[in-house]
Design a protein around this motif. Structure first.
Motif, PDB file in Angstrom:
ATOM      1  N   GLY A   1       1.319  58.237   1.834  1.00 19.47           N
ATOM      2  CA  GLY A   1       1.893  57.433   2.906  1.00 19.47           C
ATOM      3  C   GLY A   1       3.199  56.779   2.486  1.00 19.47           C
ATOM      4  N   GLY A   2       3.743  55.951   3.362  1.00 19.66           N
ATOM      5  CA  GLY A   2       5.038  55.340   3.088  1.00 19.66           C
ATOM      6  C   GLY A   2       5.043  54.418   1.891  1.00 19.66           C
ATOM      7  N   VAL A   3       4.120  53.451   1.858  1.00 20.59           N
ATOM      8  CA  VAL A   3       4.044  52.529   0.723  1.00 20.59           C
ATOM      9  C   VAL A   3       3.727  53.294  -0.554  1.00 20.59           C
ATOM     10  CG1 VAL A   3       2.867  50.533  -0.271  1.00 20.59           C
ATOM     11  CG2 VAL A   3       3.320  50.603   2.181  1.00 20.59           C
ATOM     12  N   GLY A   4       2.736  54.172  -0.471  1.00 16.37           N
ATOM     13  CA  GLY A   4       2.309  54.903  -1.650  1.00 16.37           C
ATOM     14  C   GLY A   4       3.374  55.802  -2.223  1.00 16.37           C
ATOM     15  N   SER A   5       4.136  56.468  -1.355  1.00 13.88           N
ATOM     16  CA  SER A   5       5.193  57.359  -1.828  1.00 13.88           C
ATOM     17  C   SER A   5       6.240  56.597  -2.627  1.00 13.88           C
ATOM     18  CB  SER A   5       5.861  58.058  -0.639  1.00 13.88           C
ATOM     19  OG  SER A   5       4.988  58.952   0.004  1.00 13.88           O
TER      20      SER A   5
ATOM     21  N   GLU B   1      -3.029  69.218   0.229  1.00 13.86           N
ATOM     22  CA  GLU B   1      -1.716  69.851   0.375  1.00 13.86           C
ATOM     23  C   GLU B   1      -0.569  68.928  -0.042  1.00 13.86           C
ATOM     24  OE1 GLU B   1      -2.672  67.853   4.321  1.00 13.86           O
ATOM     25  OE2 GLU B   1      -3.753  68.979   2.790  1.00 13.86           O
ATOM     26  N   ALA B   2      -0.866  67.638  -0.245  1.00 16.83           N
ATOM     27  CA  ALA B   2       0.160  66.677  -0.652  1.00 16.83           C
ATOM     28  C   ALA B   2       0.338  66.612  -2.166  1.00 16.83           C
ATOM     29  CB  ALA B   2      -0.180  65.284  -0.116  1.00 16.83           C
ATOM     30  N   ALA B   3      -0.451  67.356  -2.921  1.00 14.38           N
ATOM     31  CA  ALA B   3      -0.413  67.258  -4.381  1.00 14.38           C
ATOM     32  C   ALA B   3       0.962  67.577  -4.951  1.00 14.38           C
ATOM     33  CB  ALA B   3      -1.470  68.168  -4.990  1.00 14.38           C
TER      34      ALA B   3
ATOM     35  N   ILE C   1      -3.486  63.698  -9.875  1.00 13.84           N
ATOM     36  CA  ILE C   1      -3.898  63.602  -8.480  1.00 13.84           C
ATOM     37  C   ILE C   1      -5.394  63.297  -8.443  1.00 13.84           C
ATOM     38  CG2 ILE C   1      -3.993  64.746  -6.242  1.00 13.84           C
ATOM     39  CD1 ILE C   1      -1.138  64.266  -7.308  1.00 13.84           C
ATOM     40  N   VAL C   2      -5.764  62.216  -7.766  1.00 18.30           N
ATOM     41  CA  VAL C   2      -7.159  61.805  -7.650  1.00 18.30           C
ATOM     42  C   VAL C   2      -7.619  62.063  -6.216  1.00 18.30           C
ATOM     43  CG1 VAL C   2      -8.803  59.909  -7.878  1.00 18.30           C
ATOM     44  CG2 VAL C   2      -6.793  60.001  -9.383  1.00 18.30           C
ATOM     45  N   PRO C   3      -8.545  63.019  -5.996  1.00 18.91           N
ATOM     46  CA  PRO C   3      -9.047  63.248  -4.637  1.00 18.91           C
ATOM     47  C   PRO C   3      -9.699  61.978  -4.078  1.00 18.91           C
ATOM     48  CG  PRO C   3      -9.707  65.034  -6.098  1.00 18.91           C
ATOM     49  CD  PRO C   3      -9.159  63.940  -6.973  1.00 18.91           C
TER      50      PRO C   3
ATOM     51  N   VAL D   1       1.278  61.179   8.985  1.00 18.90           N
ATOM     52  CA  VAL D   1       2.696  61.101   8.632  1.00 18.90           C
ATOM     53  C   VAL D   1       2.819  61.007   7.122  1.00 18.90           C
ATOM     54  CG1 VAL D   1       4.784  59.693   8.757  1.00 18.90           C
ATOM     55  CG2 VAL D   1       3.411  60.072  10.812  1.00 18.90           C
ATOM     56  N   LYS D   2       3.611  61.911   6.536  1.00 17.73           N
ATOM     57  CA  LYS D   2       3.820  61.933   5.089  1.00 17.73           C
ATOM     58  C   LYS D   2       5.192  61.374   4.771  1.00 17.73           C
ATOM     59  CE  LYS D   2       4.998  65.727   2.898  1.00 17.73           C
ATOM     60  NZ  LYS D   2       4.963  67.089   2.332  1.00 17.73           N
TER      61      LYS D   2
END
Length: 330
Positions: free
Chosen positions: A160-164, A185-187, A198-200, A320-321
């Protein structure tokens, strides 16, 4: 002279609708500074305000948009003059006060911050409230002792926005970043921002009866809340901190005080809406310094005012990515 704005209206049955309409400058609310808006962005709150309101919007018709960046046109406050580049986030603009989804906005001078050196208005909105909040979270973790080399830093809701933005800033500062996402798919995207692991989401979203688990994380930026935050608290290293910035996974926190009492864990609340001016300036300066612009560019999804009704629905569904940058003049 008229200009374009996204107007949200509510009918007699209480249903809202959003469309791009032409309005005149004399329809804008009274305030100190009129800004020619260049860019805005899309946050979770914007999705609420474009749609049913989520209890945030007081009066209709309404112009959402909790962020904007642009150029001062007129000002009755000596701090700003025509031609100055400015940024606005927070202060309930776009909620209680008409916001940035228009080619012009009129706001209080106290709500503005000068655009920091090294950032364009487009880049500032790629940062937006989400990135500004991420920077505040990183600064809070640093204030409570986080340093590179202490161990992996967890970022929840990382796509997401903050996380990115948090992922990119932390990686650039030399931290090992573990990114939590429910979207496999975001990995590759998250790794391109600097995540090393990457943590599922399902690995960390399940509740447990154990108040403490293995000490794993040296820090955490949490945009999810709910059960995930409760689980993460029991996995923090001794004396480590969690910066809580969101509630995408729920507002309830079902946990115990054991992580706080036996491991000295800190839960830090991050508010971006009413943040004092000095902290805002510092956070924007740090963002210009510590957020790699190539990584920021990779997060951007361009949009126009006409795209906003659909984007508002998408962000509420977690679809939204990265960072949406809205060119209000396109």
């Amino acid at each position: 002279m008229t200009f374009n704005a996204l107007i949200v209206e509510k009918n007699d049955e209480g249903k809202t609708s959003a469309s791009v309409q032409q309005i005149s400058e004399d329809q804008l609310p009274e305030a100190d500074v009129t800004v020619a808006v260049e860019y805005s962005t899309v946050n979770y709150k914007d999705g609420l305000c474009i749609g049913p309101g989520g209890g945030l919007v007081r009066n209709y018709p309404h112009i959402p948009g909790i962020d904007f960046a642009g150029t001062v046109e007129t000002s009755s406050d000596e701090r700003y003059k025509p031609g100055d580049k400015v940024v606005l986030t927070g202060w309930r603009v776009g909620e209680a006060h008409w916001g940035g989804y228009a080619q012009k906005a009129r706001v209080k001078a106290d709500w503005l911050v000068p655009l920091p050196d090294g950032l364009t208005t487009r880049q500032a909105m790629a940062v937006g409230t989400a990135g500004f909040t991420a920077m505040l979270a990183v600064m809070a973790l640093e204030d409570h002792g986080l340093k590179p080399g202490h161990g992996p830093v967890l970022v929840t809701g990382a796509a997401g926005g903050v996380g990115s933005v948090a992922t990119a800033i932390l990686a650039n500062l030399g931290h090992e970043v573990a990114a939590v996402t429910g979207r496999p798919e975001a990995a590759d995207y998250l790794k391109s921002l600097g995540a090393t692991r990457i943590v599922p989401r399902e690995d960390i979203n399940e509740t447990t009866k154990r108040p403490l688990e293995s000490e794993t994380w040296a820090g955490c930026v949490d945009a999810v809340g709910g059960d995930m935050l409760a689980r993460v608290l029991g996995q923090m290293k001794y004396g480590a901190s969690v910066a809580a910035v969101g509630l995408a996974g729920g507002a309830q926190l079902n946990t115990t005080v054991i992580p706080f009492l036996l491991r000295g864990v800190n839960l830090l609340g991050i508010d971006s809406v009413m943040q004092p001016y000095g902290n805002r300036v510092k956070a924007w300066q740090r963002t210009a310094q510590d957020l790699p612009m190539d990584k920021l560019e990779a997060m951007i999804q361009p949009a126009t005012l006409n795209d906003l009704p659909q984007l508002g629905r998408d962000i509420l569904k977690g679809q939204v990515k990265g960072r949406v940058v809205v060119d209000v003049n396109a």
